[in-house]
Write a protein that holds these residues in place. Sequence first.
Motif, PDB file in Angstrom:
ATOM      1  N   VAL A  73      33.964  31.189  30.274  1.00 27.28           N
ATOM      2  CA  VAL A  73      33.699  31.563  31.663  1.00 27.28           C
ATOM      3  C   VAL A  73      32.624  32.642  31.719  1.00 27.28           C
ATOM      4  CG1 VAL A  73      34.674  32.609  33.743  1.00 27.28           C
ATOM      5  CG2 VAL A  73      36.022  30.948  32.441  1.00 27.28           C
ATOM      6  N   LYS A  74      32.765  33.642  30.866  1.00 30.55           N
ATOM      7  CA  LYS A  74      31.795  34.731  30.832  1.00 30.55           C
ATOM      8  C   LYS A  74      30.415  34.220  30.410  1.00 30.55           C
ATOM      9  CE  LYS A  74      31.110  39.309  28.811  1.00 30.55           C
ATOM     10  NZ  LYS A  74      30.979  39.983  30.117  1.00 30.55           N
ATOM     11  N   ALA A  75      30.383  33.292  29.455  1.00 32.78           N
ATOM     12  CA  ALA A  75      29.108  32.791  28.927  1.00 32.78           C
ATOM     13  C   ALA A  75      28.300  32.044  29.978  1.00 32.78           C
ATOM     14  CB  ALA A  75      29.368  31.887  27.722  1.00 32.78           C
ATOM     15  N   VAL A  76      28.983  31.372  30.908  1.00 30.54           N
ATOM     16  CA  VAL A  76      28.257  30.595  31.919  1.00 30.54           C
ATOM     17  C   VAL A  76      28.085  31.351  33.229  1.00 30.54           C
ATOM     18  CG1 VAL A  76      29.138  28.441  30.933  1.00 30.54           C
ATOM     19  CG2 VAL A  76      30.324  29.467  32.891  1.00 30.54           C
ATOM     20  N   VAL A 105      52.196  25.645  48.035  1.00 33.81           N
ATOM     21  CA  VAL A 105      51.035  26.000  48.848  1.00 33.81           C
ATOM     22  C   VAL A 105      50.638  27.450  48.579  1.00 33.81           C
ATOM     23  CG1 VAL A 105      50.178  26.349  51.193  1.00 33.81           C
ATOM     24  CG2 VAL A 105      51.532  24.307  50.643  1.00 33.81           C
ATOM     25  N   TRP A 106      51.628  28.335  48.613  1.00 34.62           N
ATOM     26  CA  TRP A 106      51.343  29.749  48.362  1.00 34.62           C
ATOM     27  C   TRP A 106      50.883  29.966  46.925  1.00 34.62           C
ATOM     28  CZ3 TRP A 106      50.230  33.075  51.828  1.00 34.62           C
ATOM     29  CH2 TRP A 106      50.809  33.001  53.094  1.00 34.62           C
ATOM     30  N   ARG A 107      51.514  29.280  45.978  1.00 34.53           N
ATOM     31  CA  ARG A 107      51.114  29.387  44.580  1.00 34.53           C
ATOM     32  C   ARG A 107      49.658  28.945  44.412  1.00 34.53           C
ATOM     33  NH1 ARG A 107      49.723  30.601  39.546  1.00 34.53           N
ATOM     34  NH2 ARG A 107      50.356  29.149  37.934  1.00 34.53           N
ATOM     35  N   GLY A 108      49.288  27.860  45.093  1.00 33.96           N
ATOM     36  CA  GLY A 108      47.927  27.368  44.998  1.00 33.96           C
ATOM     37  C   GLY A 108      46.924  28.351  45.579  1.00 33.96           C
ATOM     38  N   LEU A 109      47.214  28.868  46.775  1.00 27.96           N
ATOM     39  CA  LEU A 109      46.300  29.792  47.432  1.00 27.96           C
ATOM     40  C   LEU A 109      46.140  31.092  46.633  1.00 27.96           C
ATOM     41  CD1 LEU A 109      47.455  29.353  51.146  1.00 27.96           C
ATOM     42  CD2 LEU A 109      45.285  28.583  50.158  1.00 27.96           C
ATOM     43  N   LEU A 110      47.272  31.678  46.266  1.00 24.93           N
ATOM     44  CA  LEU A 110      47.226  32.955  45.550  1.00 24.93           C
ATOM     45  C   LEU A 110      46.661  32.786  44.143  1.00 24.93           C
ATOM     46  CD1 LEU A 110      50.690  34.394  46.641  1.00 24.93           C
ATOM     47  CD2 LEU A 110      48.447  35.214  47.368  1.00 24.93           C
ATOM     48  N   GLY A 111      47.104  31.733  43.450  1.00 26.15           N
ATOM     49  CA  GLY A 111      46.631  31.515  42.090  1.00 26.15           C
ATOM     50  C   GLY A 111      45.138  31.236  42.030  1.00 26.15           C
ATOM     51  N   THR A 112      44.644  30.448  42.978  1.00 26.57           N
ATOM     52  CA  THR A 112      43.214  30.151  43.014  1.00 26.57           C
ATOM     53  C   THR A 112      42.413  31.407  43.327  1.00 26.57           C
ATOM     54  OG1 THR A 112      43.700  27.901  43.771  1.00 26.57           O
ATOM     55  CG2 THR A 112      41.451  28.686  44.040  1.00 26.57           C
ATOM     56  N   MET A 113      42.916  32.218  44.231  1.00 27.37           N
ATOM     57  CA  MET A 113      42.246  33.475  44.552  1.00 27.37           C
ATOM     58  C   MET A 113      42.183  34.386  43.329  1.00 27.37           C
ATOM     59  SD  MET A 113      43.307  36.352  47.404  1.00 27.37           S
ATOM     60  CE  MET A 113      43.501  35.067  48.648  1.00 27.37           C
ATOM     61  N   ALA A 114      43.304  34.495  42.627  1.00 29.54           N
ATOM     62  CA  ALA A 114      43.337  35.348  41.428  1.00 29.54           C
ATOM     63  C   ALA A 114      42.368  34.834  40.368  1.00 29.54           C
ATOM     64  CB  ALA A 114      44.756  35.397  40.870  1.00 29.54           C
ATOM     65  N   PHE A 144      37.379  35.330  37.338  1.00 23.71           N
ATOM     66  CA  PHE A 144      36.157  34.717  36.814  1.00 23.71           C
ATOM     67  C   PHE A 144      34.920  35.495  37.261  1.00 23.71           C
ATOM     68  CE2 PHE A 144      37.714  30.072  36.024  1.00 23.71           C
ATOM     69  CZ  PHE A 144      38.661  30.570  35.158  1.00 23.71           C
ATOM     70  N   ALA A 145      34.943  35.986  38.504  1.00 22.82           N
ATOM     71  CA  ALA A 145      33.814  36.775  38.991  1.00 22.82           C
ATOM     72  C   ALA A 145      33.695  38.083  38.210  1.00 22.82           C
ATOM     73  CB  ALA A 145      33.976  37.061  40.480  1.00 22.82           C
ATOM     74  N   GLY A 146      34.818  38.710  37.940  1.00 22.37           N
ATOM     75  CA  GLY A 146      34.806  39.964  37.196  1.00 22.37           C
ATOM     76  C   GLY A 146      34.404  39.798  35.750  1.00 22.37           C
ATOM     77  N   LEU A 147      34.715  38.645  35.175  1.00 25.48           N
ATOM     78  CA  LEU A 147      34.369  38.399  33.775  1.00 25.48           C
ATOM     79  C   LEU A 147      32.861  38.455  33.544  1.00 25.48           C
ATOM     80  CD1 LEU A 147      36.824  35.549  32.712  1.00 25.48           C
ATOM     81  CD2 LEU A 147      36.382  37.640  31.416  1.00 25.48           C
ATOM     82  N   GLY A 148      32.092  38.110  34.550  1.00 31.56           N
ATOM     83  CA  GLY A 148      30.645  38.147  34.406  1.00 31.56           C
ATOM     84  C   GLY A 148      30.064  39.546  34.486  1.00 31.56           C
ATOM     85  N   ALA A 194      31.136  48.666  38.408  1.00 36.82           N
ATOM     86  CA  ALA A 194      32.116  49.115  39.398  1.00 36.82           C
ATOM     87  C   ALA A 194      32.667  47.933  40.182  1.00 36.82           C
ATOM     88  CB  ALA A 194      31.472  50.130  40.343  1.00 36.82           C
ATOM     89  N   LEU A 195      31.788  47.014  40.594  1.00 35.63           N
ATOM     90  CA  LEU A 195      32.230  45.814  41.305  1.00 35.63           C
ATOM     91  C   LEU A 195      33.130  44.967  40.417  1.00 35.63           C
ATOM     92  CD1 LEU A 195      32.162  43.845  43.674  1.00 35.63           C
ATOM     93  CD2 LEU A 195      30.020  42.906  42.754  1.00 35.63           C
ATOM     94  N   GLY A 196      32.765  44.835  39.144  1.00 31.75           N
ATOM     95  CA  GLY A 196      33.585  44.062  38.220  1.00 31.75           C
ATOM     96  C   GLY A 196      34.976  44.652  38.084  1.00 31.75           C
ATOM     97  N   ALA A 197      35.056  45.984  38.016  1.00 30.53           N
ATOM     98  CA  ALA A 197      36.354  46.640  37.898  1.00 30.53           C
ATOM     99  C   ALA A 197      37.215  46.375  39.125  1.00 30.53           C
ATOM    100  CB  ALA A 197      36.156  48.143  37.694  1.00 30.53           C
ATOM    101  N   VAL A 198      36.594  46.445  40.312  1.00 29.08           N
ATOM    102  CA  VAL A 198      37.327  46.183  41.563  1.00 29.08           C
ATOM    103  C   VAL A 198      37.818  44.736  41.598  1.00 29.08           C
ATOM    104  CG1 VAL A 198      37.101  45.996  44.065  1.00 29.08           C
ATOM    105  CG2 VAL A 198      36.140  47.968  42.872  1.00 29.08           C
ATOM    106  N   LEU A 199      36.969  43.799  41.177  1.00 27.65           N
ATOM    107  CA  LEU A 199      37.351  42.386  41.186  1.00 27.65           C
ATOM    108  C   LEU A 199      38.526  42.109  40.246  1.00 27.65           C
ATOM    109  CD1 LEU A 199      33.785  40.755  41.185  1.00 27.65           C
ATOM    110  CD2 LEU A 199      35.438  40.695  43.058  1.00 27.65           C
TER     111      LEU A 199
END
Length: 310
Positions: free
Chosen positions: A31-34, A78-87, A92-96, A158-163
């Motif tokens: 994930v980080k590599a791409v 439904v909740w598992r899908g929404l929350l899990g996808t958000m997490a 993935f955003a923070g990994l970059g 800083a943004l990565g840490a927040v994410l």
Amino acid sequence: MAKSLISHRPGLAVTLKLSALFLFSIMSALVKAVSDTIPPGESVFFRSLFAIPVILVWLAARGEFPSGLRVKKISGHVWRGLLGTMAMGLNFAGLGLLPLPEVTAIGYATPIFTLILAALILGERIRLIRVSAVAIGLAGVVVMLWPRLGGDLGDAAALGAVLILAATIVRSFVQITLRQMVKTDTTSAIVFYFSASSTLLALLTIPFGWVMPDPTTAVMLVLMGLIGGVAQILITSSFRFADASLLAPFDYVSMLFAIVIGYVWFSELPTLVMLIGAALVIAGNGVVIWREHQLGLERGKARSVTDPKS
């Protein structure tokens, strides 16, 4: 109904757990590599989509297809899908933006936040020992985040840490949801429908700039899903051969994997401050693990459907 613990084989259980953690670390590295060219939503899509065939083969091999996919409470999925996808997307955003070992270390705070949410949402009682564990864990989080949020290492960090912190907190809500879901639905159904729902939800991010990957990147994206699917199966299977209390401490071996992979692949080295913070978080989690073992609490089913790296 999914099979429960069928035999006590701790050696096999630990091997399965460590293998899963290693694969999750490889997946995170992919994930980080791409991340420089592929937006997080697109990575979530490939991670989820290509895990589905692996999961279906696993269910068929266990004789749980299609019977294991029946659900009793759709709302939980439904909740598992929404929350899990958000997490997953936040992670993935923070990994970059952050080193792999640091992302791993901050993620260790999930059980601490879960403990807090369990008291607030489920009404679970937190006595002095658990309060101490929460305090130690939160202190570790502050130590790790302080250099990043102080702006010393740049806005991107800083943004990565927040994410990553946000991903950890959302993942704690996922844990609370799972504690309720395992009372009515099978592990097989929970694992499958999460992959299916996160695949569909990821499609909603197309307007935010998906790109056509080059052949090498496309292979890495597919491998993310396949490796993630295999890792999920391995970690789920490990709980068939040993109790969660025995396996929980091995979660922290993933830090060693992250340090080695981060150094070899990305030339990253953990800072002393990060290691101190991680040690405090691990210490707080250790107190929680010990206390739950003492009280005889059973978290095995919920932990068996947990993805530590989304």
